[in-house]
Motif scaffolding. Sequence first.
Motif, PDB file in Angstrom:
ATOM      1  N   ASP A 196     -24.971   0.342   0.559  1.00  0.00           N
ATOM      2  CA  ASP A 196     -25.920  -0.112  -0.469  1.00  0.00           C
ATOM      3  C   ASP A 196     -27.354  -0.082   0.029  1.00  0.00           C
ATOM      4  O   ASP A 196     -28.276   0.215  -0.725  1.00  0.00           O
ATOM      5  CB  ASP A 196     -25.589  -1.559  -0.893  1.00  0.00           C
ATOM      6  N   LEU A 200     -18.622   0.646  -5.014  1.00  0.00           N
ATOM      7  CA  LEU A 200     -18.061   0.012  -3.821  1.00  0.00           C
ATOM      8  C   LEU A 200     -18.469  -1.462  -3.735  1.00  0.00           C
ATOM      9  O   LEU A 200     -17.654  -2.331  -3.389  1.00  0.00           O
ATOM     10  CB  LEU A 200     -18.535   0.764  -2.566  1.00  0.00           C
ATOM     11  N   ASP A 201     -19.723  -1.772  -4.072  1.00  0.00           N
ATOM     12  CA  ASP A 201     -20.221  -3.145  -3.989  1.00  0.00           C
ATOM     13  C   ASP A 201     -19.426  -4.067  -4.909  1.00  0.00           C
ATOM     14  O   ASP A 201     -18.967  -5.145  -4.506  1.00  0.00           O
ATOM     15  CB  ASP A 201     -21.712  -3.164  -4.351  1.00  0.00           C
ATOM     16  N   SER A 219     -27.517  -5.827  -1.499  1.00  0.00           N
ATOM     17  CA  SER A 219     -26.106  -5.653  -1.828  1.00  0.00           C
ATOM     18  C   SER A 219     -25.507  -6.992  -2.228  1.00  0.00           C
ATOM     19  O   SER A 219     -25.757  -8.013  -1.585  1.00  0.00           O
ATOM     20  CB  SER A 219     -25.369  -5.106  -0.599  1.00  0.00           C
ATOM     21  N   THR A 255     -19.935  -1.807   3.063  1.00  0.00           N
ATOM     22  CA  THR A 255     -20.562  -1.887   1.736  1.00  0.00           C
ATOM     23  C   THR A 255     -22.055  -2.172   1.844  1.00  0.00           C
ATOM     24  O   THR A 255     -22.878  -1.535   1.178  1.00  0.00           O
ATOM     25  CB  THR A 255     -19.874  -2.985   0.898  1.00  0.00           C
ATOM     26  N   VAL A 304     -15.618  -4.340  -3.479  1.00  0.00           N
ATOM     27  CA  VAL A 304     -15.462  -5.134  -2.249  1.00  0.00           C
ATOM     28  C   VAL A 304     -15.865  -6.582  -2.491  1.00  0.00           C
ATOM     29  O   VAL A 304     -15.216  -7.508  -1.998  1.00  0.00           O
ATOM     30  CB  VAL A 304     -16.251  -4.482  -1.091  1.00  0.00           C
ATOM     31  N   THR A 310     -15.075   4.410  -2.425  1.00  0.00           N
ATOM     32  CA  THR A 310     -14.209   3.227  -2.453  1.00  0.00           C
ATOM     33  C   THR A 310     -12.793   3.591  -2.009  1.00  0.00           C
ATOM     34  O   THR A 310     -12.194   2.889  -1.182  1.00  0.00           O
ATOM     35  CB  THR A 310     -14.191   2.618  -3.871  1.00  0.00           C
TER      36      THR A 310
END
Length: 349
Positions: free
Chosen positions: A169, A18-19, A137, A165, A22, A59
């Motif tokens: 994280d 996801l990090d 993150s 996000t 995004v 995600t």
Amino acid sequence: IRHHQEIHVVMGNEACDLDSTVSALALAYFLAKTSPAPKAAFIPVLNIPRADFALRTETTFLLREQGIPAASLIFRDEIDLGGLHRAGLLSLTLVDHHVLPGADAALEEAVVEVLDHRPLEGDRAPGCRVTAEPVGSCATLVTERIAQGPPGVLDRPMAALLHGTILLDCVNLSPAAGKVTPRDVACVSLLEERFPELPARDTVFEALQAAKFDVSGLTTEQMLRKDLKVLSSDELVLAISAIYVDLETFLRRPGLLQDLESFCQARGYAGLVAMMISFNERNEPSRQLAVYSQHETLRGTVCRALEEATTPSLHLQPLLSPWSCVGTYAQGNALASRKKVLPILRAAL
């Protein structure tokens, strides 16, 4: 290429968590809105084939929530970065990593900027803008960059993506998880101040955490691929998978041994380290390890390296394994994430 138009790609790492996703979407959007280069097209690229997107359950969940359809995303197998580079048209910004894998080495000279939250390995070319800061993150660094830019670029969907996000994280900004820094906290607060209608932190975190750990619909092969890192030496390749169930549940999967063997054979891996992580109702992590290899020497070397590691010590307790080719452990040091275990394994190889 026909129009000789500069393509500026913003791309996260190969795990495409996801990090990475995004950070790439938000930074590309910000650059497109603020860049002085009139002709450049800014394109966020998700660094996986489109077929793997379903494995990134958190995600797919967050993008769906924000009304971003998968059809509007561009994946690594849908853009010819090598061709663009050979045509002299590629600029590349790396987010959430700063070292391109060997297969992409030719693209190094196209890298104009790096934004990462890991310590730097090696130097970048002089013209490359580098931000490498130890925050929880990478989305925090992107949020800081956008917040310093012209007002009005940050909109609600982007704020919601960044907010979710950072919370995921940094384990809901919990100091006990050992990931959060004051800068992560400051960015979450900033997003909440600008967009007071963002849902409560607990709500966001719990929904994303549930989505991330929802592997109910995945095969063993998909579970192993879902969050995979690969280390290689001159002789061999070792896979390291993060697995979001406890060890007992994993070992009970039907046909597991056959699946492990097929997985490694199909991809040329000499062995696999599966790092289990599960959470109790207080969101405290519990970790276990399984080391699989049909090569006894390699398995022994990897197990010894993990048992004897001191930076950090993993506090491993051997568990009874159903198979001789799988070593299993409870990991007493729950703060030792894969990021901290990778250097131990790299040294062992």
